[in-house]
Design a protein around this motif. Structure first.
Motif, PDB file in Angstrom:
ATOM      1  N   GLU A 187      46.000  44.245  13.721  1.00 25.88           N
ATOM      2  CA  GLU A 187      46.993  45.304  13.469  1.00 25.88           C
ATOM      3  C   GLU A 187      46.561  46.615  14.127  1.00 25.88           C
ATOM      4  O   GLU A 187      47.381  47.310  14.744  1.00 25.88           O
ATOM      5  N   ALA A 188      45.289  46.961  14.006  1.00 28.04           N
ATOM      6  CA  ALA A 188      44.805  48.215  14.592  1.00 28.04           C
ATOM      7  C   ALA A 188      44.852  48.161  16.118  1.00 28.04           C
ATOM      8  O   ALA A 188      45.154  49.168  16.770  1.00 28.04           O
ATOM      9  N   LEU A 189      44.592  46.990  16.692  1.00 28.94           N
ATOM     10  CA  LEU A 189      44.657  46.851  18.142  1.00 28.94           C
ATOM     11  C   LEU A 189      46.091  47.050  18.631  1.00 28.94           C
ATOM     12  O   LEU A 189      46.311  47.670  19.687  1.00 28.94           O
ATOM     13  N   ALA A 190      47.052  46.558  17.875  1.00 33.84           N
ATOM     14  CA  ALA A 190      48.459  46.765  18.242  1.00 33.84           C
ATOM     15  C   ALA A 190      48.813  48.251  18.226  1.00 33.84           C
ATOM     16  O   ALA A 190      49.517  48.753  19.122  1.00 33.84           O
ATOM     17  N   LYS A 191      48.299  48.966  17.237  1.00 34.21           N
ATOM     18  CA  LYS A 191      48.561  50.402  17.161  1.00 34.21           C
ATOM     19  C   LYS A 191      47.876  51.134  18.318  1.00 34.21           C
ATOM     20  O   LYS A 191      48.439  52.072  18.891  1.00 34.21           O
ATOM     21  N   ALA A 192      46.668  50.705  18.650  1.00 32.46           N
ATOM     22  CA  ALA A 192      45.947  51.324  19.763  1.00 32.46           C
ATOM     23  C   ALA A 192      46.697  51.105  21.063  1.00 32.46           C
ATOM     24  O   ALA A 192      46.802  52.010  21.910  1.00 32.46           O
ATOM     25  N   ARG A 193      47.256  49.928  21.228  1.00 36.93           N
ATOM     26  CA  ARG A 193      48.018  49.626  22.444  1.00 36.93           C
ATOM     27  C   ARG A 193      49.235  50.550  22.543  1.00 36.93           C
ATOM     28  O   ARG A 193      49.553  51.058  23.636  1.00 36.93           O
TER      29      ARG A 193
END
Length: 407
Positions: free
Chosen positions: A397-403
């Motif tokens: 989930e955090a990686l999606a937000k970072a993207r």
């Protein structure tokens, strides 16, 4: 009898996992760099310091004898962990890096100009730079073995790289970037056919695989304590009787001697001839505690857990547009390296840290591999026995937000 695999109970043994980072629960996915320490290790070091600490081997008094017993008991635990034939085959070092440097130094006296050392392009710098010393100072020739498309070692290319001039093959047992596992037994068989020695870098493999140095057939094997849930400043170098006998001492002084006079010196036998000076006493005892802690579990349970975490993370990110996963060899370890087009790995790591997630970003001390991959750096999430599926979901989930923020 193995200890039951209870993830909640395991996590309770790691005090650092209860803390928060940037107001979020810590998600520690930087295990390939260094693992956290359980209470069993922390308490063992503290209790030894409190109750029975002295220098080892040469003392006659009680504290020295008790400390020596604990120190040498740790050597026996390392021997059993690697299935080495005897404790004399186990040298304590500061870590894998010193172990490799020790072997390179031992080889230096026998290297002639034009002699060849075979490496793979996925080696850690610690398994590259010591061999460059022999290239620079003794005229050795470094030969490089490439990879297949999935990140596995190209064994056909390896077979072509070795020959009558090969003196040493130094190859990782498991890549710290790709997680690729090499066929070390076959690497050793082919190397020995041409009269070469083999050093296996087990810094990652010793954590994620069951290692049997006798079955592998390697001449040398290194591992490091801090990745094995133990302390920093301690590692193990395994050597066969023959390899240790022909190796010259690495450093001089203290424990590595038998007799010193004005005009001559005679050396101790292995492993002591490679352990000059006061050794890392508490660190070795702490490593012994870490190995006790690790081997209390059924190995298959641990590996299944780590692989399930990797598979969950892999499935969660592999469809992301612009994201490349590096290394998909069958049987690889629980190390997930990736690149996101348009986003620098350092920026990814910094944003994930805001969510309490610790990953590694950079070239991972593997610049020849980065060049092969066509990148300057990657992001890396690596999994350990105490990580949870819920943490993997937080990471995804955090990686999606970072993207969304970076691309």
């Amino acid at each position: 009898m193995s200890r039951a695999f209870d993830l909640e109970a395991i996590r309770a043994e790691f005090p650092i996992l209860s803390r928060e980072v940037n107001g979020k629960p810590l998600v520690y996915f930087d295990n390939a760099a260094s693992a956290q320490k359980p209470n069993a290790v922390i308490d063992r070091i503290a209790n030894q310091s409190r109750t029975a600490y002295a220098n080892v081997h040469r003392g006659i008094h009680t504290l020295s004898n008790e400390t020596t017993e604990a120190y040498e008991a740790a050597r026996e635990k390392a021997r059993a962990f690697l299935n080495a034939p005897a404790t004399e085959n186990v040298v304590f070092t500061k870590g894998s890096t010193e172990g490799i440097n020790l072997v390179a130094s031992a080889l230096a006296g026998r290297i002639q100009p034009g002699d060849e050392i075979v490496l793979s392009i996925m080696e850690h710098h610690s398994n590259i730079v010591p061999w460059h010393f022999l290239r620079e100072r003794h005229g050795a020739v470094l030969k490089w073995v490439g990879l297949n498309a999935d990140g596995s070692l190209d064994m056909d290319e390896y077979a072509q790289a070795i020959g009558p001039k090969t003196r040493m093959v130094a190859i990782t047992h498991m890549s710290n970037v790709l997680g690729s596992v090499t066929d070390m037994a076959e690497i050793c068989r082919l190397a020995h056919d041409v009269g070469a020695e083999v050093l296996a870098d087990g810094s990652q493999a010793a954590v994620h695989m069951k290692v049997d140095v006798q079955a592998l057939g390697c001449d040398w094997y290194v591992m490091t304590g801090h990745k094995l849930y133990g302390p920093t400043g301690i590692g193990v170098l395994y050597g066969t009787d023959e390899a240790l006998d022909r190796a010259r001492p690495y450093q001089g002084g203290g424990e590595m001697i038998e007799i010193v006079s004005r005009d001559r010196v005679t050396y101790n036998t292995a492993p002591h001839k490679f352990e000059a000076g006061t050794p890392p006493i508490l660190e070795a005892i702490g490593l012994g505690a870490a190995l006790d802690w690790m081997t209390a579990f059924n190995h298959d349970d641990v590996i299944a857990h780590e692989n399930a975490l990797y598979d969950r993370a892999y499935e969660g990110i592999r469809g992301v547009n612009g994201l490349t996963i590096h290394g998909e060899a069958p049987g690889k370890g629980a190390v997930l390296s990736f690149s996101l087009q348009g986003a620098h790995p350092h920026d990814l790591a910094q944003i994930l840290d805001r969510y309490g997630i610790a990953i590694r970003a950079g070239h991972h001390c593997a610049q020849p591999l980065m060049e092969h991959l066509g990148v300057s750096a990657t992001a890396r999430a690596s999994f350990a026995v105490y990580n949870t599926p819920a943490e993997v979901d937080v990471f995804i989930e955090a990686l999606a937000k970072a993207r969304e923020m970076l691309v």
